[in-house]
Design a protein around this motif. Structure first.
Motif, PDB file in Angstrom:
ATOM      1  N   VAL A 140     -25.566  66.551 -54.309  1.00 11.89           N
ATOM      2  CA  VAL A 140     -25.466  66.146 -52.905  1.00 11.89           C
ATOM      3  C   VAL A 140     -25.490  67.386 -52.019  1.00 11.89           C
ATOM      4  N   GLN A 141     -26.159  67.258 -50.869  1.00 11.58           N
ATOM      5  CA  GLN A 141     -26.191  68.292 -49.851  1.00 11.58           C
ATOM      6  C   GLN A 141     -25.732  67.678 -48.526  1.00 11.58           C
ATOM      7  N   ILE A 142     -24.892  68.426 -47.806  1.00  9.29           N
ATOM      8  CA  ILE A 142     -24.404  67.957 -46.509  1.00  9.29           C
ATOM      9  C   ILE A 142     -25.142  68.714 -45.416  1.00  9.29           C
ATOM     10  N   VAL A 143     -25.761  67.991 -44.506  1.00  7.63           N
ATOM     11  CA  VAL A 143     -26.443  68.570 -43.354  1.00  7.63           C
ATOM     12  C   VAL A 143     -25.858  67.915 -42.111  1.00  7.63           C
ATOM     13  N   ASP A 144     -25.195  68.740 -41.275  1.00  9.62           N
ATOM     14  CA  ASP A 144     -24.519  68.193 -40.112  1.00  9.62           C
ATOM     15  C   ASP A 144     -23.482  67.184 -40.620  1.00  9.62           C
ATOM     16  N   SER A 145     -23.549  65.942 -40.199  1.00 13.47           N
ATOM     17  CA  SER A 145     -22.612  64.922 -40.697  1.00 13.47           C
ATOM     18  C   SER A 145     -23.321  63.931 -41.626  1.00 13.47           C
ATOM     19  N   VAL A 146     -24.454  64.336 -42.154  1.00 17.30           N
ATOM     20  CA  VAL A 146     -25.264  63.473 -43.025  1.00 17.30           C
ATOM     21  C   VAL A 146     -25.207  64.005 -44.459  1.00 17.30           C
ATOM     22  N   ALA A 147     -24.838  63.145 -45.384  1.00 14.06           N
ATOM     23  CA  ALA A 147     -24.834  63.494 -46.804  1.00 14.06           C
ATOM     24  C   ALA A 147     -26.121  62.987 -47.434  1.00 14.06           C
ATOM     25  N   VAL A 148     -26.862  63.883 -48.072  1.00 14.80           N
ATOM     26  CA  VAL A 148     -28.103  63.513 -48.760  1.00 14.80           C
ATOM     27  C   VAL A 148     -27.843  63.600 -50.257  1.00 14.80           C
ATOM     28  N   LEU A 177     -17.671  60.070 -50.375  1.00 17.61           N
ATOM     29  CA  LEU A 177     -18.330  60.275 -49.091  1.00 17.61           C
ATOM     30  C   LEU A 177     -17.951  59.184 -48.096  1.00 17.61           C
ATOM     31  N   ASP A 178     -17.806  57.954 -48.575  1.00 14.15           N
ATOM     32  CA  ASP A 178     -17.366  56.867 -47.701  1.00 14.15           C
ATOM     33  C   ASP A 178     -15.983  57.141 -47.130  1.00 14.15           C
ATOM     34  N   ALA A 179     -15.140  57.800 -47.913  1.00 19.17           N
ATOM     35  CA  ALA A 179     -13.762  58.079 -47.489  1.00 19.17           C
ATOM     36  C   ALA A 179     -13.632  59.367 -46.692  1.00 19.17           C
ATOM     37  N   ASP A 180     -14.699  60.143 -46.597  1.00 18.39           N
ATOM     38  CA  ASP A 180     -14.673  61.432 -45.910  1.00 18.39           C
ATOM     39  C   ASP A 180     -14.972  61.229 -44.426  1.00 18.39           C
ATOM     40  N   SER A 181     -14.006  61.526 -43.576  1.00 17.96           N
ATOM     41  CA  SER A 181     -14.164  61.285 -42.136  1.00 17.96           C
ATOM     42  C   SER A 181     -15.208  62.196 -41.491  1.00 17.96           C
ATOM     43  N   SER A 182     -15.584  63.287 -42.166  1.00 17.38           N
ATOM     44  CA  SER A 182     -16.587  64.197 -41.598  1.00 17.38           C
ATOM     45  C   SER A 182     -18.014  63.723 -41.854  1.00 17.38           C
ATOM     46  N   ILE A 183     -18.182  62.690 -42.674  1.00 17.22           N
ATOM     47  CA  ILE A 183     -19.504  62.153 -43.015  1.00 17.22           C
ATOM     48  C   ILE A 183     -19.741  60.867 -42.242  1.00 17.22           C
ATOM     49  N   ASP A 184     -20.840  60.819 -41.503  1.00 19.81           N
ATOM     50  CA  ASP A 184     -21.191  59.613 -40.738  1.00 19.81           C
ATOM     51  C   ASP A 184     -22.235  58.753 -41.434  1.00 19.81           C
ATOM     52  N   PHE A 185     -23.164  59.411 -42.137  1.00 16.77           N
ATOM     53  CA  PHE A 185     -24.258  58.683 -42.784  1.00 16.77           C
ATOM     54  C   PHE A 185     -24.492  59.236 -44.184  1.00 16.77           C
ATOM     55  N   ILE A 186     -24.947  58.359 -45.075  1.00 18.13           N
ATOM     56  CA  ILE A 186     -25.360  58.768 -46.416  1.00 18.13           C
ATOM     57  C   ILE A 186     -26.805  58.332 -46.623  1.00 18.13           C
ATOM     58  N   ILE A 187     -27.633  59.276 -47.062  1.00 13.74           N
ATOM     59  CA  ILE A 187     -29.020  58.993 -47.421  1.00 13.74           C
ATOM     60  C   ILE A 187     -29.183  59.272 -48.906  1.00 13.74           C
ATOM     61  N   THR A 188     -29.805  58.354 -49.621  1.00 12.26           N
ATOM     62  CA  THR A 188     -30.096  58.554 -51.043  1.00 12.26           C
ATOM     63  C   THR A 188     -31.586  58.773 -51.224  1.00 12.26           C
TER      64      THR A 188
END
Length: 321
Positions: A140-148, A177-188
């Motif tokens: 996983v890579q985090i970019v801004d508030s988006v987890a890829v 990631l769902d529980a992480d308040s710093s993450i707004d979106f997840i892309i797979t």
């Protein structure tokens, strides 16, 4: 006289270098991510049934365009080259990758079937050398508030233990990631498409079984990206978006008529070459497919839609030209 000229030239060069080092550099857009897939050059055998169309030039233009737009990161969804074990096939790609990294554009990737074709271990080793953060069982890579989240859909190259490990890792990662308040979106992202109407490659039932259920259950997971099919397709399942973005340079593939059970939401948008940008706009993601014009003159916006952080469904609209 010669010595004075030499000293003057040296002082001028030193001054120029000092000034160039203080020049401000253009910063990359930390809210924008680019995605592309199937950037491999066509294999000769493929041209027997599919039509070539300056494919290598299209791939070069895609990387040049990404370089100009300066996103924070570029993610490649497999089939980066047509034979992973071939040094010759990697040569032009190495130049593209280096040009991006020279401008601080991070480049990440997952394995496609062409990276493991023929001499699988050798191909994977060459791939790993170019993408050292890659992990065979997902990363996983985090970019801004988006987890890829990047997954390996070459299941036949995984041992049963690795296969099970990846699925379990994916489920746990989505929970964290769902529980992480710093993450707004997840892309797979993975290479093989769970849904496609391609006449050349079919939908991956293995991806449907392993990756789609956890994705649908995850509250922040909103977008599933894949390639393998060399076309653009847009599906919606349980209110979530699935895009096929295999337009990085491979031979364009014909599609079957629309499947009424899961219709393609972009039936009239089938450019041979395209890539994707995703930009965070406050509590939304703006998803844009950029297509290479038929005359190869430039890229233009094709399909664009937004994904809202809170909404159950994405708000979609197709650009008109």
């Amino acid at each position: 006289m010669y010595q004075k000229s030499f000293i003057l030239a040296l002082l001028t060069l030193t001054s120029f270098l000092a000034q160039s080092q203080t020049q401000p550099t253009m910063e990359n857009d930390s809210t924008t991510i680019a995605f592309a897939s199937d950037t491999q050059a066509p294999m000769w055998v493929e041209t027997i049934i599919l039509k070539a169309n300056n494919n290598k030039s299209a791939t070069k233009m895609i990387f040049s365009e990404v370089l100009k737009t300066r996103p924070k990161s570029l993610f490649l969804l497999g089939d980066v080259v047509n034979l992973g074990y071939s040094n010759r096939q990697w040569k032009p790609m190495d130049k593209y990758l280096q040009s991006l990294r020279d401008q601080n554009i991070e480049v990440h990737a997952v394995l496609g079937n062409h990276e493991v074709m023929g001499q699988s271990r050798k191909g994977q080793n060459k791939f790993q050398a170019r993408f050292p953060d890659h992990k065979r069982t997902g990363y996983v890579q985090i970019v801004d508030s988006v987890a890829v989240v990047m997954l390996n859909s070459n299941f036949t190259t995984l041992s049963p233990a690795e296969d099970a490990e990846q699925v379990e890792w994916y489920k746990k990662t989505l929970e964290l990631l769902d529980a992480d308040s710093s993450i707004d979106f997840i892309i797979t992202g993975c290479h093989h498409s769970p849904f496609t109407n391609s006449k050349i490659v079919g939908p991956s039932t293995a991806v449907q079984q392993r990756f789609v259920p956890p994705f649908l259950q995850s509250k922040k997971s909103r977008l599933f990206l894949s390639g393998h099919c060399h076309a653009f397709e847009h599906y919606k399942v349980q209110g979530k978006d699935f895009l096929v973005i295999g337009g990085g340079g491979g031979l364009h593939q014909p599609l079957r008529p629309n499947n009424l059970e899961a219709p393609d939401l972009a039936p009239d948008y089938k450019p041979p070459f395209h890539y994707l940008t995703i930009k965070r706009l406050n509590d939304q993601l703006e998803v844009t497919s950029l297509q290479l014009k038929k005359d190869f003159s430039c890229f233009e916006k094709g399909v664009q839609f937004t994904i809202d952080k809170e909404a159950d469904q994405a708000i979609a609209s197709q650009a008109k030209h």
